[in-house]
Motif scaffolding. Structure first.
Motif, PDB file in Angstrom:
ATOM      1  N   HIS A 176       0.879  -1.160   0.234  1.00  0.00           N
ATOM      2  CA  HIS A 176       0.478   0.256  -0.234  1.00  0.00           C
ATOM      3  C   HIS A 176       0.871   1.215  -0.156  1.00  0.00           C
ATOM      4  O   HIS A 176       1.696   1.830   1.068  1.00  0.00           O
ATOM      5  CB  HIS A 176      -0.836   0.184   1.071  1.00  0.00           C
ATOM      6  CG  HIS A 176      -2.703   0.644   0.726  1.00  0.00           C
ATOM      7  ND1 HIS A 176      -2.152   1.778   0.717  1.00  0.00           N
ATOM      8  CD2 HIS A 176      -3.342   0.115   0.925  1.00  0.00           C
ATOM      9  CE1 HIS A 176      -3.666   2.310   0.360  1.00  0.00           C
ATOM     10  NE2 HIS A 176      -4.363   1.275   0.906  1.00  0.00           N
ATOM     11  N   LYS A 194      -0.190   4.458   0.124  1.00  0.00           N
ATOM     12  CA  LYS A 194      -0.781   5.384   0.868  1.00  0.00           C
ATOM     13  C   LYS A 194       0.100   6.333   2.878  1.00  0.00           C
ATOM     14  O   LYS A 194       0.151   7.244   2.626  1.00  0.00           O
ATOM     15  CB  LYS A 194      -2.204   5.147   1.497  1.00  0.00           C
ATOM     16  CG  LYS A 194      -1.359   4.120   3.343  1.00  0.00           C
ATOM     17  CD  LYS A 194      -2.651   3.746   3.347  1.00  0.00           C
ATOM     18  CE  LYS A 194      -2.306   2.837   4.953  1.00  0.00           C
ATOM     19  NZ  LYS A 194      -2.224   3.045   6.029  1.00  0.00           N
ATOM     20  N   ARG A 219     -15.396  -2.238   8.778  1.00  0.00           N
ATOM     21  CA  ARG A 219     -15.490  -0.697   8.233  1.00  0.00           C
ATOM     22  C   ARG A 219     -16.326  -0.857   6.606  1.00  0.00           C
ATOM     23  O   ARG A 219     -17.269  -0.523   6.761  1.00  0.00           O
ATOM     24  CB  ARG A 219     -13.732  -0.797   8.078  1.00  0.00           C
ATOM     25  CG  ARG A 219     -13.467   1.215   7.643  1.00  0.00           C
ATOM     26  CD  ARG A 219     -12.723   1.025   7.655  1.00  0.00           C
ATOM     27  NE  ARG A 219     -11.273   0.677   6.879  1.00  0.00           N
ATOM     28  CZ  ARG A 219      -9.545   0.485   6.625  1.00  0.00           C
ATOM     29  NH1 ARG A 219      -9.404   1.490   7.665  1.00  0.00           N
ATOM     30  NH2 ARG A 219      -9.532   0.051   5.433  1.00  0.00           N
ATOM     31  N   HIS A 247      -9.054  -6.242   4.724  1.00  0.00           N
ATOM     32  CA  HIS A 247      -8.075  -5.982   5.916  1.00  0.00           C
ATOM     33  C   HIS A 247      -8.434  -5.826   7.402  1.00  0.00           C
ATOM     34  O   HIS A 247      -8.698  -5.543   7.803  1.00  0.00           O
ATOM     35  CB  HIS A 247      -8.278  -4.242   5.676  1.00  0.00           C
ATOM     36  CG  HIS A 247      -7.607  -3.229   6.811  1.00  0.00           C
ATOM     37  ND1 HIS A 247      -5.921  -3.229   6.680  1.00  0.00           N
ATOM     38  CD2 HIS A 247      -8.078  -2.279   7.658  1.00  0.00           C
ATOM     39  CE1 HIS A 247      -5.589  -2.603   7.433  1.00  0.00           C
ATOM     40  NE2 HIS A 247      -6.126  -1.551   8.223  1.00  0.00           N
ATOM     41  N   TYR A 290      -4.531  -3.879  14.636  1.00  0.00           N
ATOM     42  CA  TYR A 290      -3.621  -2.712  15.605  1.00  0.00           C
ATOM     43  C   TYR A 290      -4.185  -2.618  17.469  1.00  0.00           C
ATOM     44  O   TYR A 290      -3.674  -1.903  17.970  1.00  0.00           O
ATOM     45  CB  TYR A 290      -3.993  -1.537  14.960  1.00  0.00           C
ATOM     46  CG  TYR A 290      -3.389  -1.405  13.561  1.00  0.00           C
ATOM     47  CD1 TYR A 290      -2.544  -0.333  13.965  1.00  0.00           C
ATOM     48  CD2 TYR A 290      -3.455  -1.361  12.513  1.00  0.00           C
ATOM     49  CE1 TYR A 290      -1.411  -0.052  12.735  1.00  0.00           C
ATOM     50  CE2 TYR A 290      -2.906  -1.269  11.311  1.00  0.00           C
ATOM     51  CZ  TYR A 290      -1.376  -0.487  12.159  1.00  0.00           C
ATOM     52  OH  TYR A 290      -0.897   0.023  10.409  1.00  0.00           O
ATOM     53  N   SER A 346      -2.464  -5.839   6.030  1.00  0.00           N
ATOM     54  CA  SER A 346      -1.732  -5.143   7.476  1.00  0.00           C
ATOM     55  C   SER A 346      -0.580  -5.030   7.681  1.00  0.00           C
ATOM     56  O   SER A 346       0.140  -6.111   7.225  1.00  0.00           O
ATOM     57  CB  SER A 346      -2.416  -5.165   8.316  1.00  0.00           C
ATOM     58  OG  SER A 346      -1.893  -5.550   9.400  1.00  0.00           O
ATOM     59  N   THR A 347       0.636  -3.998   8.623  1.00  0.00           N
ATOM     60  CA  THR A 347       1.795  -4.397   9.247  1.00  0.00           C
ATOM     61  C   THR A 347       1.681  -4.909   9.593  1.00  0.00           C
ATOM     62  O   THR A 347       2.093  -6.068  10.068  1.00  0.00           O
ATOM     63  CB  THR A 347       2.627  -3.086   8.830  1.00  0.00           C
ATOM     64  OG1 THR A 347       2.674  -2.510   8.092  1.00  0.00           O
ATOM     65  CG2 THR A 347       3.882  -3.411   9.723  1.00  0.00           C
ATOM     66  N   ARG A 384      -0.922  -6.870   1.779  1.00  0.00           N
ATOM     67  CA  ARG A 384      -0.334  -5.701   1.545  1.00  0.00           C
ATOM     68  C   ARG A 384      -0.186  -4.033   2.545  1.00  0.00           C
ATOM     69  O   ARG A 384      -0.955  -3.332   3.016  1.00  0.00           O
ATOM     70  CB  ARG A 384      -1.872  -4.844   0.795  1.00  0.00           C
ATOM     71  CG  ARG A 384      -2.393  -5.400  -0.462  1.00  0.00           C
ATOM     72  CD  ARG A 384      -4.139  -4.840  -0.425  1.00  0.00           C
ATOM     73  NE  ARG A 384      -5.060  -4.351   0.597  1.00  0.00           N
ATOM     74  CZ  ARG A 384      -5.870  -5.661   1.354  1.00  0.00           C
ATOM     75  NH1 ARG A 384      -5.876  -6.837   0.922  1.00  0.00           N
ATOM     76  NH2 ARG A 384      -6.439  -4.632   2.519  1.00  0.00           N
ATOM     77  N   GLY A 407       1.487  -1.426   4.160  1.00  0.00           N
ATOM     78  CA  GLY A 407       1.946   0.386   3.582  1.00  0.00           C
ATOM     79  C   GLY A 407       2.868   0.385   4.392  1.00  0.00           C
ATOM     80  O   GLY A 407       3.818   1.057   4.960  1.00  0.00           O
ATOM     81  N   ASN A 408       2.661   0.564   6.109  1.00  0.00           N
ATOM     82  CA  ASN A 408       3.968   1.962   7.453  1.00  0.00           C
ATOM     83  C   ASN A 408       4.710   0.605   7.019  1.00  0.00           C
ATOM     84  O   ASN A 408       5.775   1.400   7.809  1.00  0.00           O
ATOM     85  CB  ASN A 408       2.526   1.438   8.568  1.00  0.00           C
ATOM     86  CG  ASN A 408       2.665   2.025   8.834  1.00  0.00           C
ATOM     87  OD1 ASN A 408       4.224   1.520  10.252  1.00  0.00           O
ATOM     88  ND2 ASN A 408       2.681   2.845   9.345  1.00  0.00           N
TER      89      ASN A 408
HETATM   90  N1  PLP Z   1      -4.996  -2.700   2.943  1.00  0.00           N
HETATM   91  C1  PLP Z   1      -6.150  -1.890   3.629  1.00  0.00           C
HETATM   92  C2  PLP Z   1      -7.828  -1.767   3.280  1.00  0.00           C
HETATM   93  C3  PLP Z   1      -5.815  -0.519   4.586  1.00  0.00           C
HETATM   94  O1  PLP Z   1      -6.605   0.328   4.628  1.00  0.00           O
HETATM   95  C4  PLP Z   1      -4.254  -0.533   4.718  1.00  0.00           C
HETATM   96  C5  PLP Z   1      -4.009   0.454   5.860  1.00  0.00           C
HETATM   97  O2  PLP Z   1      -4.941   1.093   6.611  1.00  0.00           O
HETATM   98  C6  PLP Z   1      -3.150  -1.988   4.708  1.00  0.00           C
HETATM   99  C7  PLP Z   1      -3.887  -2.184   3.657  1.00  0.00           C
HETATM  100  C8  PLP Z   1      -2.252  -1.471   4.929  1.00  0.00           C
HETATM  101  O3  PLP Z   1      -2.102  -1.282   6.322  1.00  0.00           O
HETATM  102  P1  PLP Z   1      -0.942  -1.219   6.836  1.00  0.00           P
HETATM  103  O4  PLP Z   1      -1.031   0.514   7.310  1.00  0.00           O
HETATM  104  O5  PLP Z   1      -0.999  -1.291   8.708  1.00  0.00           O
HETATM  105  O6  PLP Z   1       0.212  -1.204   6.815  1.00  0.00           O
END
Ligand code: PLP
Length: 369
Positions: free
Chosen positions: A42, A44, A142, A171, A176, A216-217, A233, A235-236
């Motif tokens: 991810h 973002k 969610r 997700h 968390y 998620s991480t 996937r 991201g963090n």
């Molecule tokens: N996939 C989705 C749909 C997410 O909303 C997120 C994070 O919010 C991620 C993957 C990545 O998760 P993380 O930020 O814990 O790595």
């Protein structure tokens, strides 16, 4: 002025430690590779072309985004494979999705009959159908359909010419909320196992399910152990942050991002102010609303100083016994939550072995739509 560590940096500024970043990227890529699982990270978190490029070089099969505008910004930078992991609805969004799908590979999620109908109407008549994954709600509540309703959505997708069902995704954000590492891995694995069950049920019903995507991480360690998960996937993990350290996902030495700030006022021995406030550090006290941290960031090497309060442009420091600061001193602050902090800066200063070596544009910064 030995306390001005980076005299060339005008503060507040975003700093990325290249060695830590590259190690984070390598470690997660290796963990996925070891399990035969693919990576679709991810973006973002970082929103930078240079980091996305490194993730693809390490074997990622594509990039995940939450926003069409993130995909559009990265398309302009030459990237060509996106998973928009967010429900897309409405004429404006769908027109943009259509345009994007004519230029690059795009996959997205479905989680409602209405959403399927709108996507199908958008893609009707296109030469290539749009790939979709059914988003399953395994308990976070969610977005997503409950597992027992996935086959209704799958059936509807299968009857639409413009859509091609590729798989399911979740997700496991509830990870968390679990501070114990073993319990967190078990929780994430449980969610992933539910996604695999849904995938198997859909296969039994005749659907061609190739992808089971988790993301998620903190959950990655657990979901990677589940047979049948085909991709993750995270991201963090590119940067990590105070939240991940407080959860025990990683340690401070892996935190690759910081905000460099300057002490601009020091009017009492136990009080000082820095030039980074909420516009730089955000008021985030932990991802998904988890308030696991003390203060608004962690100052590297200065455990006795707490960032106690923020106003927009000021950070209020409380100095505990024996701590001293000098006016003009630079502080290196690990954010509580890296993702919104990276989004606050147009550029990131890149350092290696403490030396400034480059500056990267945060090209998908501010991508809201
Ligand atoms: N996939 C989705 C749909 C997410 O909303 C997120 C994070 O919010 C991620 C993957 C990545 O998760 P993380 O930020 O814990 O790595």
């Amino acid at each position: 002025m030995a306390y001005v560590r980076w005299p060339e940096l005008d503060t507040p500024c975003l700093r990325v430690d290249l060695e830590r970043l590259e190690r984070n990227l390598r470690e997660m890529a290796a963990a996925a590779r070891e399990r035969g699982v693919q990576m679709r990270p991810h973006i973002k978190t970082h929103k930078m072309a240079e980091i996305a490029r490194r993730q693809l070089e390490l074997g990622a099969i594509g990039l995940t985004v939450a926003k069409l505008s993130e995909a559009e910004a990265l398309t302009a930078a030459g990237f060509d494979d996106f998973f928009v992991c967010y429900p897309l609805l409405g004429t404006l969004k769908l027109r943009r999705l259509l345009e994007l799908s004519r230029r690059v590979r795009v996959m997205t999620i479905v989680e409602s009959f209405e959403g399927v109908g709108q996507l199908a109407a958008t893609m009707a008549g296109e030469a290539t159908p749009l790939d979709v994954l059914i988003k399953i709600d395994t308990g976070m509540h969610r977005v997503g359909v409950p597992p027992e309703r996935a086959h209704d959505i799958a059936w509807l997708v299968a009857t639409q010419q413009g859509l091609r069902l590729r798989g399911v995704c979740i997700h496991e954000g509830l990870s968390y909320g679990e501070p114990d590492a073993e319990k967190r891995a078990a929780l994430a694995a449980e969610h992933a196992a539910r996604a695999v069950e849904v995938a198997n049920d859909l296969r039994r019903r005749g659907h061609n399910i190739e992808i089971v995507s988790t993301g998620s991480t903190p959950g990655a360690r657990g979901t990677l152990q589940v047979e049948g998960v085909t991709e993750i996937r995270p991201g963090n993990y590119a940067f990590y942050d105070g939240t991940q350290v407080s959860l025990g996902t990683t340690d401070w030495d892996h935190c690759a991002i910081s905000v460099v700030a300057t002490v601009v006022s020091h009017s009492a021995p136990d009080r000082a102010v820095i030039d980074a406030g909420s516009k730089a550090l955000t008021v985030d006290r932990g991802a998904h609303g988890t308030s696991t941290l003390t203060g608004y960031g962690t100052i590297r090497g200065r455990p006795g100083i707490v960032i106690e309060r923020l106003s927009e442009e000021h950070g209020w420091l409380k100095l505990q016994d024996g701590e001293t600061l000098q006016l003009g001193e630079q502080l290196d602050i690990i954010p509580n939550h890296a993702c919104p902090v990276a989004n606050n800066f147009p550029t990131a200063t890149i350092t290696r072995a403490g030396q400034v070596i480059d500056r990267w544009n945060v090209i998908a910064r501010g991508c809201m739509t």
